[in-house]
Design an enzyme around this catalytic site. Structure first.
Site, PDB file in Angstrom:
ATOM      1  N   ASP A  70      -3.693   2.221  -2.101  1.00  0.00           N
ATOM      2  CA  ASP A  70      -3.428   3.486  -1.399  1.00  0.00           C
ATOM      3  C   ASP A  70      -2.994   4.604  -2.351  1.00  0.00           C
ATOM      4  OD1 ASP A  70      -4.061   3.053   1.303  1.00  0.00           O
ATOM      5  OD2 ASP A  70      -2.100   2.195   1.768  1.00  0.00           O
ATOM      6  N   ARG A  95       3.529  -0.001  -0.843  1.00  0.00           N
ATOM      7  CA  ARG A  95       3.277   1.273  -1.520  1.00  0.00           C
ATOM      8  C   ARG A  95       4.413   1.696  -2.458  1.00  0.00           C
ATOM      9  NH1 ARG A  95       0.478   6.115   1.553  1.00  0.00           N
ATOM     10  NH2 ARG A  95       0.038   6.523  -0.642  1.00  0.00           N
ATOM     11  N   ARG A 140       7.471   7.543   9.481  1.00  0.00           N
ATOM     12  CA  ARG A 140       7.694   7.308   8.046  1.00  0.00           C
ATOM     13  C   ARG A 140       8.950   8.061   7.565  1.00  0.00           C
ATOM     14  NH1 ARG A 140       2.629   5.568   5.644  1.00  0.00           N
ATOM     15  NH2 ARG A 140       1.624   4.297   7.251  1.00  0.00           N
ATOM     16  N   HIS A 169       1.669  10.534  10.132  1.00  0.00           N
ATOM     17  CA  HIS A 169       2.174  11.509   9.160  1.00  0.00           C
ATOM     18  C   HIS A 169       1.949  12.898   9.755  1.00  0.00           C
ATOM     19  CE1 HIS A 169       1.670   9.107   5.113  1.00  0.00           C
ATOM     20  NE2 HIS A 169       2.951   9.203   5.427  1.00  0.00           N
ATOM     21  N   CYS A 266      -4.676  14.038   2.560  1.00  0.00           N
ATOM     22  CA  CYS A 266      -3.995  12.849   2.022  1.00  0.00           C
ATOM     23  C   CYS A 266      -4.339  12.616   0.553  1.00  0.00           C
ATOM     24  CB  CYS A 266      -4.390  11.597   2.797  1.00  0.00           C
ATOM     25  SG  CYS A 266      -4.032  11.653   4.540  1.00  0.00           S
TER      26      CYS A 266
HETATM   27  N1  ARG Z   1      -2.932   3.882   4.077  1.00  0.00           N
HETATM   28  C1  ARG Z   1      -2.055   4.971   3.788  1.00  0.00           C
HETATM   29  C2  ARG Z   1      -0.742   4.806   4.517  1.00  0.00           C
HETATM   30  O1  ARG Z   1      -0.774   4.376   5.656  1.00  0.00           O
HETATM   31  C3  ARG Z   1      -2.719   6.272   4.139  1.00  0.00           C
HETATM   32  C4  ARG Z   1      -1.928   7.470   3.754  1.00  0.00           C
HETATM   33  C5  ARG Z   1      -2.571   8.751   4.183  1.00  0.00           C
HETATM   34  N2  ARG Z   1      -1.908   9.851   3.666  1.00  0.00           N
HETATM   35  C6  ARG Z   1      -1.513  10.958   4.340  1.00  0.00           C
HETATM   36  N3  ARG Z   1      -1.031  11.936   3.674  1.00  0.00           N
HETATM   37  N4  ARG Z   1      -1.562  11.012   5.664  1.00  0.00           N
HETATM   38  O2  ARG Z   1       0.324   5.069   4.003  1.00  0.00           O
END
Ligand code: ARG
Length: 273
Positions: A70, A95, A140, A169, A266
């Site tokens: 990612d 991550r 998040r 997000h 992203c």
């Molecule tokens: N697979 C990543 C996650 O879930 C995707 C992140 C996408 N980034 C964003 N800025 N929305 O963290």
């Protein structure tokens, strides 16, 4: 409405999708059993970088790290404002190691790097919008991180509560069209609680409101330079709306990245002077 919108040239940081894959699931878009077309992903990403450069923007790259699939989603690594960096603390353990690689890049580039004290996913949830930083929470980034960002940058942070896990997000549900003092945004109201919707309506009475279909096509994961809007090609109605508002849509297909819950924005970290 100005008949000629003026672009502001940007500096972006991106990460080549050399190790991009869907290997785990940390949002509802990710199904590790669905294969990613690696060559197509690379071609889509290169087309995005080419589009930025063709429009005069500067693109810098950070070296991708194997086993961090990612890491291509550069927007999540930090918020960079006024030469200061608020480095992320990722929600998912998978991550977390990305921060080491990104922080090293920022330090090497001469930035003052501060570390988030609670979960914070950079521009994924912290979106500078002229006089404010719009800040998402719910899935998040924490409200504690919103407070830290406000203290660090000295910019009023407006907390917005996200409610739909597909829009986990803030940058999946909202983007800034132009970030001047009286800037404007585009967003999908259903991604927010009624209270947060009311805040957005009050701050941005002339916002572009996206349809559900365009939001689900990652149309709101767009990058605007104030004139050109780099936008998902499947978000057709949104592109028409932008066109009617005097913006110039630059349609790009990042379908492979949507399999990981990502899109144009992203993949793009903005380095604000
Ligand atoms: N697979 C990543 C996650 O879930 C995707 C992140 C996408 N980034 C964003 N800025 N929305 O963290």
């Amino acid at each position: 409405m100005p008949d000629s919108r003026v672009p502001r040239l940007r500096r972006f940081l991106v990460c080549e999708p050399r190790h991009f894959a869907v290997q785990y699931s940390i949002n509802p878009w990710m199904h590790p059993d669905t294969p990613v077309d690696v060559d197509l992903a690379r071609a889509q990403w290169q087309a995005l970088i080419r589009a930025y450069r063709d429009h005069g923007h500067t693109v810098e790259t950070v070296e991708p790290v194997a086993e961090l699939p990612d890491m291509v989603f550069a927007a999540n690594c930090a918020l960079v404002l006024g030469g200061r960096v608020l480095g992320s603390l990722f929600h998912a353990p998978e991550r977390r190691p990305e921060s080491t690689a990104y922080d090293a890049w920022f330090v090497g580039a001469g930035y003052e790097v501060h570390r988030a004290e609670s979960v914070c996913e950079g521009e994924g949830d912290l979106v500078p919008a002229g006089r404010f930083v719009l800040a998402g929470t719910g899935f998040r980034t924490t409200r504690e991180a919103h407070r830290q960002a406000q203290e660090l940058f000295g910019v009023p942070v407006i907390s917005l509560q996200l409610v739909d896990p597909r829009f986990y997000h803030l940058d999946t549900a909202l983007f800034v069209l132009d970030d001047g003092e009286d800037g404007n945004i585009a967003y999908y109201p259903e991604a927010f609680t009624p209270g947060s919707r009311a805040v957005l309506a009050r701050l941005y009475p002339d916002a572009v409101i996206a349809t559900r279909e365009d939001a689900l096509a990652f149309g709101l994961n767009s990058v605007s330079d104030g004139r050109h809007v780099f936008v998902a090609s499947r978000a057709k109605e949104l592109a028409d709306q932008l066109d009617r508002q005097g913006y110039v849509p630059v349609p790009l297909d990042l379908s492979e990245f949507q399999k990981a819950g990502g899109g144009i924005k992203c993949c793009t970290q903005e380095l604000r002077p």
